[in-house]
Design an enzyme around this catalytic site. Structure first.
Site, PDB file in Angstrom:
ATOM      1  N   GLY A 180       0.776  -1.241   0.000  1.00  0.00           N
ATOM      2  CA  GLY A 180       0.000   0.000   0.000  1.00  0.00           C
ATOM      3  C   GLY A 180       0.803   1.285   0.000  1.00  0.00           C
ATOM      4  O   GLY A 180       0.300   2.327   0.426  1.00  0.00           O
ATOM      5  N   SER A 181       2.020   1.250  -0.528  1.00  0.00           N
ATOM      6  CA  SER A 181       2.818   2.485  -0.483  1.00  0.00           C
ATOM      7  C   SER A 181       2.235   3.555  -1.410  1.00  0.00           C
ATOM      8  O   SER A 181       2.352   4.745  -1.119  1.00  0.00           O
ATOM      9  CB  SER A 181       4.288   2.205  -0.814  1.00  0.00           C
ATOM     10  OG  SER A 181       4.445   1.833  -2.163  1.00  0.00           O
ATOM     11  N   ASN A 182       1.601   3.153  -2.506  1.00  0.00           N
ATOM     12  CA  ASN A 182       0.962   4.154  -3.370  1.00  0.00           C
ATOM     13  C   ASN A 182      -0.273   4.754  -2.700  1.00  0.00           C
ATOM     14  O   ASN A 182      -0.519   5.959  -2.815  1.00  0.00           O
ATOM     15  CB  ASN A 182       0.603   3.551  -4.733  1.00  0.00           C
ATOM     16  CG  ASN A 182       1.812   3.489  -5.645  1.00  0.00           C
ATOM     17  OD1 ASN A 182       2.262   4.513  -6.171  1.00  0.00           O
ATOM     18  ND2 ASN A 182       2.382   2.308  -5.810  1.00  0.00           N
ATOM     19  N   ARG A 226      -8.433 -12.914 -11.094  1.00  0.00           N
ATOM     20  CA  ARG A 226      -9.644 -12.117 -11.306  1.00  0.00           C
ATOM     21  C   ARG A 226     -10.650 -12.475 -10.232  1.00  0.00           C
ATOM     22  O   ARG A 226     -10.417 -13.395  -9.436  1.00  0.00           O
ATOM     23  CB  ARG A 226     -10.224 -12.381 -12.683  1.00  0.00           C
ATOM     24  CG  ARG A 226     -10.746 -13.805 -12.861  1.00  0.00           C
ATOM     25  CD  ARG A 226     -11.259 -13.998 -14.278  1.00  0.00           C
ATOM     26  NE  ARG A 226     -11.687 -15.366 -14.539  1.00  0.00           N
ATOM     27  CZ  ARG A 226     -12.954 -15.785 -14.499  1.00  0.00           C
ATOM     28  NH1 ARG A 226     -13.930 -14.975 -14.142  1.00  0.00           N
ATOM     29  NH2 ARG A 226     -13.249 -17.031 -14.783  1.00  0.00           N
ATOM     30  N   ARG A 247      -5.401  -8.367  -9.403  1.00  0.00           N
ATOM     31  CA  ARG A 247      -6.381  -9.103 -10.215  1.00  0.00           C
ATOM     32  C   ARG A 247      -6.806  -8.246 -11.401  1.00  0.00           C
ATOM     33  O   ARG A 247      -6.846  -7.024 -11.310  1.00  0.00           O
ATOM     34  CB  ARG A 247      -7.612  -9.472  -9.378  1.00  0.00           C
ATOM     35  CG  ARG A 247      -7.271 -10.480  -8.286  1.00  0.00           C
ATOM     36  CD  ARG A 247      -8.516 -10.883  -7.517  1.00  0.00           C
ATOM     37  NE  ARG A 247      -8.143 -11.598  -6.314  1.00  0.00           N
ATOM     38  CZ  ARG A 247      -8.519 -12.846  -6.031  1.00  0.00           C
ATOM     39  NH1 ARG A 247      -9.280 -13.523  -6.861  1.00  0.00           N
ATOM     40  NH2 ARG A 247      -8.147 -13.412  -4.896  1.00  0.00           N
ATOM     41  N   ASN A 307      -4.781   2.831 -13.087  1.00  0.00           N
ATOM     42  CA  ASN A 307      -3.805   1.893 -12.516  1.00  0.00           C
ATOM     43  C   ASN A 307      -2.408   2.485 -12.628  1.00  0.00           C
ATOM     44  O   ASN A 307      -2.149   3.299 -13.507  1.00  0.00           O
ATOM     45  CB  ASN A 307      -3.860   0.569 -13.301  1.00  0.00           C
ATOM     46  CG  ASN A 307      -2.907  -0.475 -12.743  1.00  0.00           C
ATOM     47  OD1 ASN A 307      -2.791  -0.647 -11.524  1.00  0.00           O
ATOM     48  ND2 ASN A 307      -2.205  -1.180 -13.608  1.00  0.00           N
ATOM     49  N   HIS A 332       1.502   1.197 -13.175  1.00  0.00           N
ATOM     50  CA  HIS A 332       2.229   0.007 -13.600  1.00  0.00           C
ATOM     51  C   HIS A 332       3.725   0.321 -13.621  1.00  0.00           C
ATOM     52  O   HIS A 332       4.125   1.370 -14.133  1.00  0.00           O
ATOM     53  CB  HIS A 332       1.747  -0.431 -14.989  1.00  0.00           C
ATOM     54  CG  HIS A 332       2.436  -1.661 -15.465  1.00  0.00           C
ATOM     55  ND1 HIS A 332       2.085  -2.917 -15.017  1.00  0.00           N
ATOM     56  CD2 HIS A 332       3.496  -1.837 -16.298  1.00  0.00           C
ATOM     57  CE1 HIS A 332       2.893  -3.808 -15.578  1.00  0.00           C
ATOM     58  NE2 HIS A 332       3.761  -3.174 -16.357  1.00  0.00           N
ATOM     59  N   ASP A 339      -8.653  -0.904 -18.951  1.00  0.00           N
ATOM     60  CA  ASP A 339      -9.651  -1.510 -19.838  1.00  0.00           C
ATOM     61  C   ASP A 339      -9.594  -3.026 -19.651  1.00  0.00           C
ATOM     62  O   ASP A 339      -8.948  -3.512 -18.710  1.00  0.00           O
ATOM     63  CB  ASP A 339      -9.433  -1.067 -21.298  1.00  0.00           C
ATOM     64  CG  ASP A 339      -8.103  -1.548 -21.863  1.00  0.00           C
ATOM     65  OD1 ASP A 339      -7.457  -2.417 -21.243  1.00  0.00           O
ATOM     66  OD2 ASP A 339      -7.721  -1.068 -22.949  1.00  0.00           O
ATOM     67  N   GLY A 360      -8.042  -5.311 -21.164  1.00  0.00           N
ATOM     68  CA  GLY A 360      -6.759  -5.970 -21.410  1.00  0.00           C
ATOM     69  C   GLY A 360      -5.830  -5.891 -20.210  1.00  0.00           C
ATOM     70  O   GLY A 360      -6.167  -5.290 -19.187  1.00  0.00           O
TER      71      GLY A 360
END
Ligand code: GRF
Length: 195
Positions: free
Chosen positions: A14-16, A67, A95, A111, A113, A145, A147
């Site tokens: 949870g650092s973000n 998921r 997920r 998100n 990444h 999205d 993908g």
């Protein structure tokens, strides 16, 4: 302006989430974290939420690792909607997001990444960058999205790969940039500059 209500999903330390909370506390982001949801019981992100007095809960599905089944994802949507969440922030959520969640928050799921997408989607991207002999790694904030790490790019930061870097040192350097650009992007949503 009404404060943007954020829902944060995470599976890890949870650092973000912490960086976003700090940016809210200092006034960089005009928003409120309405709820934190993890798919991992006892995850660090839940503990951080608890310490910060943020509503938090676990929604998991033992049938799948990557998921949630549509029924369980519908429970997650209900929790987010009940908390009046407008923006869903994935912060180390491991997920894939599917229907019904994608349909419930069109262009309002983002998100972070740990690579310069479209390079190195998927798991442990910093390790992939190191193995590929990249000189420049980085991180990307993008819309989510259907993908894997394929949605439109909102922001990126480059991070140098240094001689002698290990997967750990490189990941740590990338995370410092994540903690800078993710709050910046959330602040843009809060100012209604995005999407
Ligand atoms: C980050 O490296 C992020 O890029 C990736 O998962 C990690 C989450 O870290 N998606 P944290 O839980 O926010 O510390």
């Amino acid at each position: 302006m009404r404060k943007l209500r954020i829902g944060v999903l995470g599976s890890g330390k949870g650092s973000n989430f912490r960086a976003i909370r700090e940016a809210i506390a200092t006034g960089q982001i005009e928003a409120e974290v309405a709820v934190v949801v993890s798919d991992v019981e006892g995850a660090g992100i839940l503990q951080l939420a608890e310490e910060a007095g943020v509503k938090n809960t676990t929604v998991t599905d033992r049938r799948y690792k990557t998921r949630l089944s549509p029924e369980v994802e519908a429970e997650l949507v209900a929790i987010l909607k009940q908390a009046n969440v407008e923006l869903v922030v994935l912060a180390g959520y491991m997920r894939m997001v599917k229907t019904p969640l994608l349909d419930a928050f069109p262009r309002h799921i983002i998100n972070i990444h740990p690579s310069l997408l479209p390079k190195f989607p998927g798991l442990e991207s910093w390790r992939q960058a190191l193995a590929a002999g990249e000189k420049i790694a980085g991180c990307t904030v993008h819309y989510v999205d259907a993908g894997m790490d394929t949605g439109g790019i909102i922001a990126q930061a480059e991070v140098p790969v240094r001689p002698g870097d290990t997967a750990e040192t490189l990941h740590a350097r990338i995370q410092l940039e994540e903690h800078r650009i993710y709050p910046e992007v959330v602040a843009r949503f809060a100012r209604r500059e995005l999407p």
